[in-house]
Design an enzyme around this catalytic site. Structure first.
Site, PDB file in Angstrom:
ATOM      1  N   LYS A 110      28.515  -4.161 -50.709  1.00  0.00           N
ATOM      2  CA  LYS A 110      28.640  -5.589 -50.531  1.00  0.00           C
ATOM      3  C   LYS A 110      28.254  -6.502 -51.773  1.00  0.00           C
ATOM      4  O   LYS A 110      28.845  -7.416 -51.957  1.00  0.00           O
ATOM      5  CB  LYS A 110      27.279  -6.042 -49.405  1.00  0.00           C
ATOM      6  CG  LYS A 110      28.065  -5.777 -47.913  1.00  0.00           C
ATOM      7  CD  LYS A 110      26.898  -6.474 -47.027  1.00  0.00           C
ATOM      8  CE  LYS A 110      27.277  -6.087 -45.617  1.00  0.00           C
ATOM      9  NZ  LYS A 110      26.417  -6.510 -44.763  1.00  0.00           N
ATOM     10  N   LYS A 191      36.042   2.321 -43.520  1.00  0.00           N
ATOM     11  CA  LYS A 191      35.861   2.067 -42.085  1.00  0.00           C
ATOM     12  C   LYS A 191      36.466   0.765 -41.741  1.00  0.00           C
ATOM     13  O   LYS A 191      36.543  -0.254 -42.691  1.00  0.00           O
ATOM     14  CB  LYS A 191      34.224   2.105 -42.153  1.00  0.00           C
ATOM     15  CG  LYS A 191      33.545   0.772 -42.867  1.00  0.00           C
ATOM     16  CD  LYS A 191      32.153   0.852 -42.216  1.00  0.00           C
ATOM     17  CE  LYS A 191      31.435  -0.328 -42.984  1.00  0.00           C
ATOM     18  NZ  LYS A 191      30.189  -0.585 -42.669  1.00  0.00           N
ATOM     19  N   LYS A 194      34.052  -5.942 -40.729  1.00  0.00           N
ATOM     20  CA  LYS A 194      34.263  -7.348 -40.636  1.00  0.00           C
ATOM     21  C   LYS A 194      34.436  -8.121 -41.957  1.00  0.00           C
ATOM     22  O   LYS A 194      35.281  -9.096 -42.183  1.00  0.00           O
ATOM     23  CB  LYS A 194      32.809  -7.834 -40.058  1.00  0.00           C
ATOM     24  CG  LYS A 194      32.718  -7.765 -38.670  1.00  0.00           C
ATOM     25  CD  LYS A 194      31.295  -8.518 -38.200  1.00  0.00           C
ATOM     26  CE  LYS A 194      30.720  -8.341 -36.880  1.00  0.00           C
ATOM     27  NZ  LYS A 194      29.296  -8.606 -36.889  1.00  0.00           N
TER      28      LYS A 194
HETATM   29  P1  AMP Z   1      27.330  -5.325 -37.900  1.00  0.00           P
HETATM   30  O1  AMP Z   1      28.877  -5.952 -37.564  1.00  0.00           O
HETATM   31  O2  AMP Z   1      27.346  -4.806 -39.236  1.00  0.00           O
HETATM   32  O3  AMP Z   1      26.107  -5.999 -37.595  1.00  0.00           O
HETATM   33  O4  AMP Z   1      27.594  -3.895 -37.033  1.00  0.00           O
HETATM   34  C1  AMP Z   1      27.238  -3.881 -35.480  1.00  0.00           C
HETATM   35  C2  AMP Z   1      27.036  -2.553 -35.324  1.00  0.00           C
HETATM   36  O5  AMP Z   1      28.513  -1.900 -35.145  1.00  0.00           O
HETATM   37  C3  AMP Z   1      26.485  -1.648 -35.927  1.00  0.00           C
HETATM   38  O6  AMP Z   1      25.731  -0.632 -35.145  1.00  0.00           O
HETATM   39  C4  AMP Z   1      27.292  -0.929 -36.763  1.00  0.00           C
HETATM   40  O7  AMP Z   1      26.984   0.541 -37.240  1.00  0.00           O
HETATM   41  C5  AMP Z   1      28.661  -0.727 -36.068  1.00  0.00           C
HETATM   42  N1  AMP Z   1      29.747  -0.654 -36.546  1.00  0.00           N
HETATM   43  C6  AMP Z   1      30.406  -1.433 -37.438  1.00  0.00           C
HETATM   44  N2  AMP Z   1      31.723  -0.979 -37.963  1.00  0.00           N
HETATM   45  C7  AMP Z   1      31.692   0.056 -37.268  1.00  0.00           C
HETATM   46  C8  AMP Z   1      33.013   0.823 -37.211  1.00  0.00           C
HETATM   47  N3  AMP Z   1      33.990   0.617 -38.172  1.00  0.00           N
HETATM   48  N4  AMP Z   1      32.975   1.851 -36.528  1.00  0.00           N
HETATM   49  C9  AMP Z   1      31.852   2.450 -35.726  1.00  0.00           C
HETATM   50  N5  AMP Z   1      30.704   1.496 -35.659  1.00  0.00           N
HETATM   51  C10 AMP Z   1      30.716   0.258 -36.470  1.00  0.00           C
END
Ligand code: AMP
Ligand code: TRP
Length: 327
Positions: A110, A191, A194
């Protein structure tokens, strides 16, 4: 048993967030006393727009309830509503080695995208450790990308307990068996995220049926026509198989057996349809909730109250054991 997880109110949630996040939250809430936190303090660690933060916070709240969190059973709240989180982060910073923070993959990734690399982006994992430890959490449902942060949290807890006496439960991470790391549809070795990648590379939770079908149809697959899970040599098709398990709750083996010999075209069509079926009812519930901000505010106020009560004893213990003069 105590369960805790957090999700950032940034950008549009996608099917990877569903797989590693939302879906697991709804499941684990059955297992004990669950806390789900919309981590707005984490969202300010990169460049952001204040008016969007406010709206995104309500968007994520509505999505948490739409994907199955029951406000009677689980505590759903906003991080900034509970002051203990910011306080715990400061205290735990004293137990966190600078060098270990510099090795965090997410900080490096990031940070590379920011014109201003904030010190908050650097200390982000300390805030996350506080989130978890304040609730004496046993398990943390997360995706694979948070593994390193959870290990750091365990280290901090262990170090604090050794230095100041048993204060924290050392939490375990819980990762989905399939779908812990959903990949970008256009670049299946990265991966789904967002913050990175193109619109075409992710299925958003609020995409309409045609967009979902189109994105899956155009997803990068590999050469050959065997529907076989082998992430090393077939990252594209393996990712679609994992998406199918997320949509249908079948195992990888069941998906392979069902599409054996059918070819990629048929398989992709089926994955698209299954995702449409999964998301349609979620989207309907989301729209209903999101159009009632007063009800969302009521639910979040209730959650904040419960979270304040549950975190207060741990925060007091931290101050006391660390030697602060208490009033
Ligand atoms: P965040 O949007 O970064 O706050 O992530 C929220 C949740 O989604 C966290 O538990 C992340 O580990 C999970 N997450 C984010 N991107 C992925 C992905 N590509 N595959 C699986 N889990 C994800
Ligand atoms: N860092 C997590 C993410 O980006 C979000 C988060 C913050 C979190 N605090 C947490 C996840 C506590 C689990 C537990 O996904």
């Amino acid at each position: 048993m105590r369960i805790f997880s957090g999700i950032q109110p940034t950008g549009d949630p996608h099917i990877g967030n569903y797989s590693g996040g939302f879906r697991q939250y709804a499941r684990t809430q059955e297992q004990g006393e669950a806390f789900f936190c919309i981590v707005d303090l984490h969202a300010i660690t990169v460049d952001y727009d204040p008016s969007e933060l406010r709206e995104n916070t309500l968007d994520i709240a509505a999505m948490l309830f739409a994907t199955g969190l029951d406000p009677e059973r689980s505590t759903v709240f906003v991080q900034s509503h509970v002051a203990a989180h910011a306080e715990a982060a400061w205290l735990l910073g004293a137990m966190t080695p600078y060098g270990q923070l510099g090795r965090m993959t997410q900080f490096k990734e990031k940070g590379a995208l920011q014109t201003l690399v904030s010190s908050a982006l650097f200390t982000y994992p300390v805030l996350m450790a506080g989130d978890i430890l304040l609730y004496q959490t046993d398990i943390v449902p997360i995706g694979d990308d948070q593994r390193q942060h959870l290990e750091l949290c365990r280290d901090i807890a262990t170090r604090f307990n050794a230095r100041f006496g048993e204060t924290f439960t050392v939490p375990e991470g819980v990762y989905p068996e399939a779908g812990a790391r959903i990949m970008d549809l256009q670049e299946p070795t990265k991966k789904m995220s967002k913050s990175f990648g193109t619109e075409q590379g992710k299925v958003l939770m609020l995409d309409d049926p045609d967009a979902i079908r189109r994105k899956i149809k155009r997803a990068v697959a590999d050469s050959g026509r065997d529907v076989r899970h082998d992430p090393e040599s077939k990252p594209g098709i393996s990712n679609l198989i994992e998406l199918m398990t997320v949509a249908t709750d079948d195992t990888i083996e069941q998906v392979e057996a069902r599409f054996d010999g059918h070819g990629y075209g048929t398989f992709k069509e089926a994955v698209g349809e299954s995702l449409v079926e999964l998301l349609a009812p979620i989207q309907a519930r989301y729209r209903k909730l999101r159009s009632d901000p007063a009800e969302l505010a009521r639910l979040l106020a209730l959650g904040a109250e419960k979270a304040r009560e549950s975190s207060a004893p741990t925060l007091s213990a931290m101050y006391e054991r660390m030697g602060f003069a208490t009033l």
